[in-house]
Design an enzyme around this catalytic site. Structure first.
Site, short mmCIF file in Angstrom:
data_model
loop_
_atom_site.label_atom_id
_atom_site.label_comp_id
_atom_site.label_asym_id
_atom_site.label_seq_id
_atom_site.Cartn_x
_atom_site.Cartn_y
_atom_site.Cartn_z
CG HIS A 38 -1.96 1.01 1.27
ND1 HIS A 38 -2.91 1.09 2.26
CD2 HIS A 38 -2.21 2.03 0.43
CE1 HIS A 38 -3.70 2.13 2.03
NE2 HIS A 38 -3.28 2.72 0.92
CG HIS A 44 1.22 0.54 5.06
ND1 HIS A 44 0.85 1.82 4.71
CD2 HIS A 44 0.09 -0.19 5.00
CE1 HIS A 44 -0.45 1.85 4.47
NE2 HIS A 44 -0.94 0.64 4.62
CG ASP A 46 -2.44 -2.67 4.68
OD1 ASP A 46 -2.23 -2.26 5.83
OD2 ASP A 46 -2.62 -1.91 3.70
CE LYS A 198 22.25 3.53 -20.32
NZ LYS A 198 22.74 4.32 -19.18
CG ASP A 200 21.48 9.81 -16.07
OD1 ASP A 200 22.61 9.30 -16.16
OD2 ASP A 200 21.21 10.96 -16.45
CD GLU A 344 21.58 7.65 -19.61
OE1 GLU A 344 21.33 7.24 -18.47
OE2 GLU A 344 22.65 7.43 -20.18
MN MN Z 1 -3.07 0.10 4.34
#
Ligand code: MN
Length: 494
Positions: A38, A44, A46, A198, A200, A344
């Site tokens: 999340h 975090h 859950d 890619k 940089d 890039e």
């Molecule tokens: Mn959550």
């Protein structure tokens, strides 16, 4: 916390989350679990367990407990409806839990006591059997700490049992030379390739040892971990005891695009105080794109597609530690999008290729912006009111000869002018280091070819000089002798 709380906090006309209802426990077992990543204000994970017709839920700020961090915080949150077990999507800005929700793992769990009684006493031990996680965990309520629980890892030997058999038995390598790409002339479509951004920044291979120590090595094998305290939690985010992974350290601009120029503000710093200050303004991120070693197994001989699969199984991406995303097949469209975003370029990697500790055609870079490193061989005297120097005189190696490639007169701040001058002056020598000395318009000073500059430009002229070159920064991760003209690299390598 109650299910009513779930409904009270959300506006179902706005959020795509399911309103749901308390349902009778679902046969046969009613014992599913899900772990959702999340990306809210704080990223975090859950953890939700199907129990008594709802999903009992805990928000884990640092993810699930892992071998190196067997005890992590898990904050109990409101019961979620069973329908939430399938939920993935974007909770709109301004709504409760705004941000992206994606399923990280799912499966079933076993519990060996009465679930309601275990919850009541604040200690439940569960055996999670998911696609990624396969292990025994205990959730323990911290008495007197409100909604705070701990998630404990009990058994590590059950983590990812099939993955443990991939690769070949080996001790963790002390040092890996990062695999390098060849330059491809144009974007292409290919079902045999994965395409990635890619980045940089600077290439970095990380070694997490069984004792929890972490080493982050640049291309020329210099330790970087002290420079990037952001990555101190590295070991927390892997469901593994010993790993070696490959990736790129970057600093992003406001558009979320990695810029080598911004990373300059972090490179070369050594003092803890200046690093802490620089970190505030220019937080670094580490995008992981490959895994070379996992818990006693050398994975370098496996095809890339399998290495990617294993990486995703053991890695929980977090704030400063990202997973480099990829797409399959459609390289031209991906390149077009990358160019649009001002990136890039893109990487094309053979899905079936092993990890080789050298440059290989299995990896190709396709550039939207022309940019490469050059050796600084001298500088011109300044004109007008400019202090220190006018332009850098740069070149590249062909065999043992340093070829002149042009003068770079823009891209400097007052600070970089001063810093560069301070580095160049002690290197001064009488003789030009170039095989054929250029004759610039301003008086030139020659220096020993020790410094490497990153330079972007529009094209090579027919005379073999850079058109509109701009200085981007100094590189301390590449030796001058390694600097060649990129188009010539494939040819030289045969
Ligand atoms: Mn959550």
């Amino acid at each position: 916390m109650s299910f009513e709380e779930y409904r009270r906090r959300r506006r179902f006309t706005v959020t795509p989350e399911p309103p749901g209802k308390v349902e009778p426990t679902r046969p046969p077992g009613g014992n599913r679990f899900v772990i959702q990543k999340h990306d809210a204000t704080h990223i975090h994970y859950d953890l939700r367990l199907e129990m008594g017709g709802v999903l009992k839920s805990w928000a884990c700020p640092k993810g699930l407990a892992t071998p190196h961090y067997r005890k992590k915080l898990a904050v109990q949150v409101e019961d979620h409806p069973l329908a939430y077990i399938d939920f993935e999507g974007e909770i709109p800005e301004g709504e409760y839990g705004a941000g992206k929700v994606a399923i990280w793992d799912r499966g079933t769990y076993e519990i060996f006591e009465d679930p309601a009684a275990a919850l009541e006493k604040g200690a439940l031990t569960v055996l999670l059997e998911g696609g990624k996680v396969s292990g025994e965990f205990t959730l323990v309520h911290m008495k007197g700490k409100g909604r705070n629980w701990l998630v404990l890892l009990n058994k590590i030997e059950r983590l990812n049992p099939e993955l443990r058999r991939e690769g070949r038995a080996a001790a963790m390598p002390a040092r890996v030379r990062p695999m390098r790409a060849e330059l491809a002339p144009a974007p292409f479509d290919s079902p045999e390739h994965l395409f990635e951004i890619k980045f940089d920044g600077i290439r970095a291979v990380s070694y997490l040892a069984a004792d929890g120590s972490l080493s982050i090595m640049s291309r020329n094998q210099n330790e970087q971990s002290f420079r990037y305290p952001e990555f101190a939690n590295f070991g927390k985010m892997f469901l593994a005891g010993e790993i070696v992974v490959d990736g790129e350290i970057v600093v992003l601009d406001e558009q979320g695009v990695s810029r080598f120029q911004l990373l300059q503000g972090r490179m070369g710093l050594t003092g803890a105080a200046e690093i802490a200050r620089a970190r505030e303004a220019l937080p670094a991120r580490y995008y992981i794109f490959d895994i070379l070693y996992l818990d006693g197994r050398d994975l370098t001989g496996l095809p890339l597609s399998l290495r990617k699969e294993i990486l995703m199984q053991v890695f929980m991406p977090h704030k400063y530690l990202g997973l480099s995303e990829w797409i399959q097949g459609d390289g031209k469209a991906f390149f077009g999008a990358a160019r649009e975003l001002g990136l890039e370029g893109v990487m094309a990697k053979s899905k079936s290729g092993p990890y080789r500790q050298k440059r290989s055609r299995d990896w190709q870079k396709i550039k939207a912006v022309r940019e490469q490193e050059f050796v600084i061989g001298g500088y011109t005297e300044p004109q007008g009111g400019r202090p220190y120097f006018g332009a850098l005189l740069v070149g590249f190696y062909r065999g043992r000869d340093l070829f002149y490639a042009g003068h770079v007169g823009t891209g400097f701040s007052d600070e970089t002018l001063k810093r560069l001058y301070g580095l160049m002056e002690p290197l001064e020598q009488r003789q030009a280091p170039f095989s054929v000395a250029p004759r610039p318009n301003q008086p030139a000073h020659w220096i020993r070819p020790r410094l490497v500059a990153q330079v972007k430009f529009t094209e090579w002229t027919r005379e073999g000089l850079l058109r509109q070159p701009v200085f981007l920064g100094l590189r301390d991760d590449i030796r001058p002798s390694q600097v060649v003209r990129e188009e010539e690299r494939g040819r030289l390598a045969g």
